[in-house]
Scaffold this motif. Structure first.
Motif, PDB file in Angstrom:
ATOM      1  N   GLU A 207       0.816  -1.208   0.000  1.00 33.44           N
ATOM      2  CA  GLU A 207       0.000   0.000   0.000  1.00 33.44           C
ATOM      3  C   GLU A 207       0.854   1.263   0.000  1.00 33.44           C
ATOM      4  N   LEU A 208       2.163   1.101   0.091  1.00 36.25           N
ATOM      5  CA  LEU A 208       3.070   2.245   0.166  1.00 36.25           C
ATOM      6  C   LEU A 208       3.335   2.844  -1.216  1.00 36.25           C
ATOM      7  N   PRO A 209       3.780   4.114  -1.280  1.00 39.44           N
ATOM      8  CA  PRO A 209       4.068   4.763  -2.568  1.00 39.44           C
ATOM      9  C   PRO A 209       5.468   4.425  -3.099  1.00 39.44           C
ATOM     10  N   LEU A 210       5.883   3.183  -2.946  1.00 41.98           N
ATOM     11  CA  LEU A 210       7.224   2.780  -3.356  1.00 41.98           C
ATOM     12  C   LEU A 210       7.437   2.931  -4.863  1.00 41.98           C
ATOM     13  N   GLU A 211       8.648   3.398  -5.215  1.00 40.95           N
ATOM     14  CA  GLU A 211       9.062   3.459  -6.611  1.00 40.95           C
ATOM     15  C   GLU A 211      10.120   2.404  -6.913  1.00 40.95           C
ATOM     16  N   LYS A 212      10.841   2.000  -5.873  1.00 38.57           N
ATOM     17  CA  LYS A 212      11.872   0.974  -6.026  1.00 38.57           C
ATOM     18  C   LYS A 212      11.807   0.024  -4.839  1.00 38.57           C
ATOM     19  N   LEU A 213      11.771  -1.292  -5.126  1.00 36.97           N
ATOM     20  CA  LEU A 213      11.710  -2.316  -4.081  1.00 36.97           C
ATOM     21  C   LEU A 213      12.680  -3.439  -4.408  1.00 36.97           C
ATOM     22  N   SER A 214      13.586  -3.739  -3.480  1.00 34.02           N
ATOM     23  CA  SER A 214      14.598  -4.777  -3.689  1.00 34.02           C
ATOM     24  C   SER A 214      14.483  -5.828  -2.596  1.00 34.02           C
ATOM     25  N   LEU A 215      14.129  -7.063  -2.995  1.00 33.03           N
ATOM     26  CA  LEU A 215      13.906  -8.161  -2.045  1.00 33.03           C
ATOM     27  C   LEU A 215      14.781  -9.376  -2.352  1.00 33.03           C
ATOM     28  N   SER A 216      15.832  -9.203  -3.096  1.00 29.50           N
ATOM     29  CA  SER A 216      16.664 -10.316  -3.551  1.00 29.50           C
ATOM     30  C   SER A 216      17.398 -11.006  -2.402  1.00 29.50           C
ATOM     31  N   SER A 217      17.779 -12.254  -2.656  1.00 27.63           N
ATOM     32  CA  SER A 217      18.620 -13.035  -1.740  1.00 27.63           C
ATOM     33  C   SER A 217      18.013 -13.142  -0.348  1.00 27.63           C
ATOM     34  N   ASN A 218      16.765 -13.630  -0.304  1.00 27.17           N
ATOM     35  CA  ASN A 218      16.095 -13.884   0.960  1.00 27.17           C
ATOM     36  C   ASN A 218      15.587 -15.323   0.974  1.00 27.17           C
ATOM     37  N   ARG A 219      14.602 -15.610   1.826  1.00 19.39           N
ATOM     38  CA  ARG A 219      14.090 -16.978   1.956  1.00 19.39           C
ATOM     39  C   ARG A 219      12.594 -17.037   1.626  1.00 19.39           C
ATOM     40  N   LEU A 220      12.187 -16.195   0.700  1.00 23.17           N
ATOM     41  CA  LEU A 220      10.784 -16.149   0.298  1.00 23.17           C
ATOM     42  C   LEU A 220      10.435 -17.365  -0.554  1.00 23.17           C
ATOM     43  N   THR A 221       9.329 -18.015  -0.228  1.00 30.20           N
ATOM     44  CA  THR A 221       8.866 -19.166  -1.016  1.00 30.20           C
ATOM     45  C   THR A 221       7.516 -18.887  -1.671  1.00 30.20           C
ATOM     46  N   GLN A 222       6.722 -18.003  -1.077  1.00 31.80           N
ATOM     47  CA  GLN A 222       5.427 -17.647  -1.652  1.00 31.80           C
ATOM     48  C   GLN A 222       5.255 -16.132  -1.583  1.00 31.80           C
ATOM     49  N   LEU A 223       4.706 -15.571  -2.652  1.00 33.08           N
ATOM     50  CA  LEU A 223       4.508 -14.129  -2.671  1.00 33.08           C
ATOM     51  C   LEU A 223       3.413 -13.765  -3.659  1.00 33.08           C
ATOM     52  N   HIS A 224       2.479 -12.962  -3.184  1.00 34.27           N
ATOM     53  CA  HIS A 224       1.443 -12.417  -4.064  1.00 34.27           C
ATOM     54  C   HIS A 224       1.658 -10.920  -4.158  1.00 34.27           C
ATOM     55  N   LEU A 225       1.955 -10.439  -5.356  1.00 34.33           N
ATOM     56  CA  LEU A 225       2.233  -9.026  -5.576  1.00 34.33           C
ATOM     57  C   LEU A 225       0.978  -8.315  -6.043  1.00 34.33           C
ATOM     58  N   ASP A 226       0.663  -7.216  -5.343  1.00 38.54           N
ATOM     59  CA  ASP A 226      -0.515  -6.446  -5.710  1.00 38.54           C
ATOM     60  C   ASP A 226      -0.279  -4.995  -5.291  1.00 38.54           C
ATOM     61  N   GLY A 227      -1.121  -4.107  -5.764  1.00 37.26           N
ATOM     62  CA  GLY A 227      -0.981  -2.704  -5.383  1.00 37.26           C
ATOM     63  C   GLY A 227       0.298  -2.092  -5.920  1.00 37.26           C
ATOM     64  N   LEU A 228       0.975  -1.302  -5.077  1.00 34.57           N
ATOM     65  CA  LEU A 228       2.218  -0.616  -5.455  1.00 34.57           C
ATOM     66  C   LEU A 228       2.034   0.162  -6.755  1.00 34.57           C
ATOM     67  N   SER A 229       1.089   1.057  -6.737  1.00 36.07           N
ATOM     68  CA  SER A 229       0.711   1.787  -7.953  1.00 36.07           C
ATOM     69  C   SER A 229       1.797   2.727  -8.468  1.00 36.07           C
ATOM     70  N   SER A 230       2.783   3.076  -7.633  1.00 35.22           N
ATOM     71  CA  SER A 230       3.861   3.976  -8.066  1.00 35.22           C
ATOM     72  C   SER A 230       5.145   3.235  -8.416  1.00 35.22           C
ATOM     73  N   LEU A 231       5.153   1.912  -8.263  1.00 37.49           N
ATOM     74  CA  LEU A 231       6.377   1.135  -8.418  1.00 37.49           C
ATOM     75  C   LEU A 231       6.920   1.174  -9.848  1.00 37.49           C
ATOM     76  N   GLU A 232       8.239   1.396  -9.957  1.00 42.72           N
ATOM     77  CA  GLU A 232       8.917   1.394 -11.258  1.00 42.72           C
ATOM     78  C   GLU A 232       9.930   0.262 -11.373  1.00 42.72           C
TER      79      GLU A 232
END
Length: 273
Positions: A207-232
């Motif tokens: 729900e945040l106004p993020l433009e850049k998001l970096s989640l690499s090299s973690n232990r994520l196995t499931q993820l549903h991406l939604d929203g982030l209307s400002s993300l580039e």
């Protein structure tokens, strides 16, 4: 009238080539670069430089700062990276700094931050910080915060004091969860949390106004991406996803999507405009 203290300070500064030949008084010095000189101490009479705005003491061997630094009422930018500080210098709490770099030291206790309400840019990367808790003043102006390469395991509590933050770097810590309190960072535009132990992400992140998001090299196995209307830009590299799904309204203006080495057998591209 002859000023003995200024003559001593000028001689000390001259030996490091820190001032130009035309400098005649302490008030003529506005910016000072003493980086990379192997300094173990700073003379007490540095407090004479009442007009100083920027001071670079990086790449030295400093463990403490003189009390007279508190007299530098105009000092706005202080660079102390790559020194030998084990404690957050107490005198910093008496300054009205806008930018402070204390990266690559040996600092674990950052309680003095409570007194630094005017900071806008703070770099504490490459230290020994294990927890933040309530270290930031309740009212502050921080816009950019770098806490990468520390030993943080949790991050929810300090969000309540960072309502104006726009850029946050938490790379290379030990964080397992992005909690719901992330919603408190309502102005956040850039968020990096690469190389942690992330397993879960609260939906409020999207729900945040993020433009850049970096989640690499973690232990994520499931993820549903939604929203982030400002993300580039979003990077998810090197996570072992079992499932990765995209909502219909996810990031309509996305420019970059990276998901290398994510163990996915199939993937649908986001419907970016």
């Amino acid at each position: 009238m002859y000023n003995y203290e200024w003559d001593r300070l000028k001689t000390w500064l001259d030996q490091y080539g820190a001032i130009e030949a035309g400098i005649e008084s302490a008030q003529d010095i506005v910016r000072l670069d003493l980086s990379g000189n192997g300094l173990k101490s700073i003379p007490e009479n540095i407090g004479m430089l009442s007009k100083l705005i920027s001071l670079n003491l990086s790449n030295n061997k400093l463990q403490e700062l003189p009390d007279s630094l508190s007299k530098l009422s105009n000092l706005s930018n202080l660079d102390l990276r790559r020194n030998a500080f084990e404690n957050f210098p107490a005198v910093i709490g008496k300054l009205s700094l806008k930018s402070l770099n204390l990266s690559s030291n040996k600092i674990a206790d950052i309680a003095t931050l409570q007194e630094c309400s005017e900071l806008r840019v703070l770099d504490l990367s490459n230290n020994l910080i294990k927890e933040i808790n309530f270290s930031f003043p309740h009212a502050n102006n921080l816009i950019t915060l770098n806490l990468s390469y520390n030993f943080l395991r949790e991050m929810g509590v300090f969000f309540f004091s960072l309502s104006y933050l726009q850029r946050l770097n938490l790379n290379a810590n030990l964080i397992k969860e992005i909690p719901a309190q992330i919603s408190k960072l309502s102005f956040l535009k850039e968020f990096e949390i690469i190389e942690n132990h992330l397993e879960t992400i609260a939906e409020s992140l999207f729900e945040l106004p993020l433009e850049k998001l970096s989640l690499s090299s973690n232990r994520l196995t499931q993820l549903h991406l939604d929203g982030l209307s400002s993300l580039e830009s979003i990077t998810l590299d090197e996570n072992s996803f079992e499932s990765l799904s995209l909502g219909a309204g996810f990031a309509p203006h996305l420019r970059e999507f990276s998901c290398e080495s994510c163990s996915l057998k199939e993937f649908l591209l986001p419907a970016s405009k």
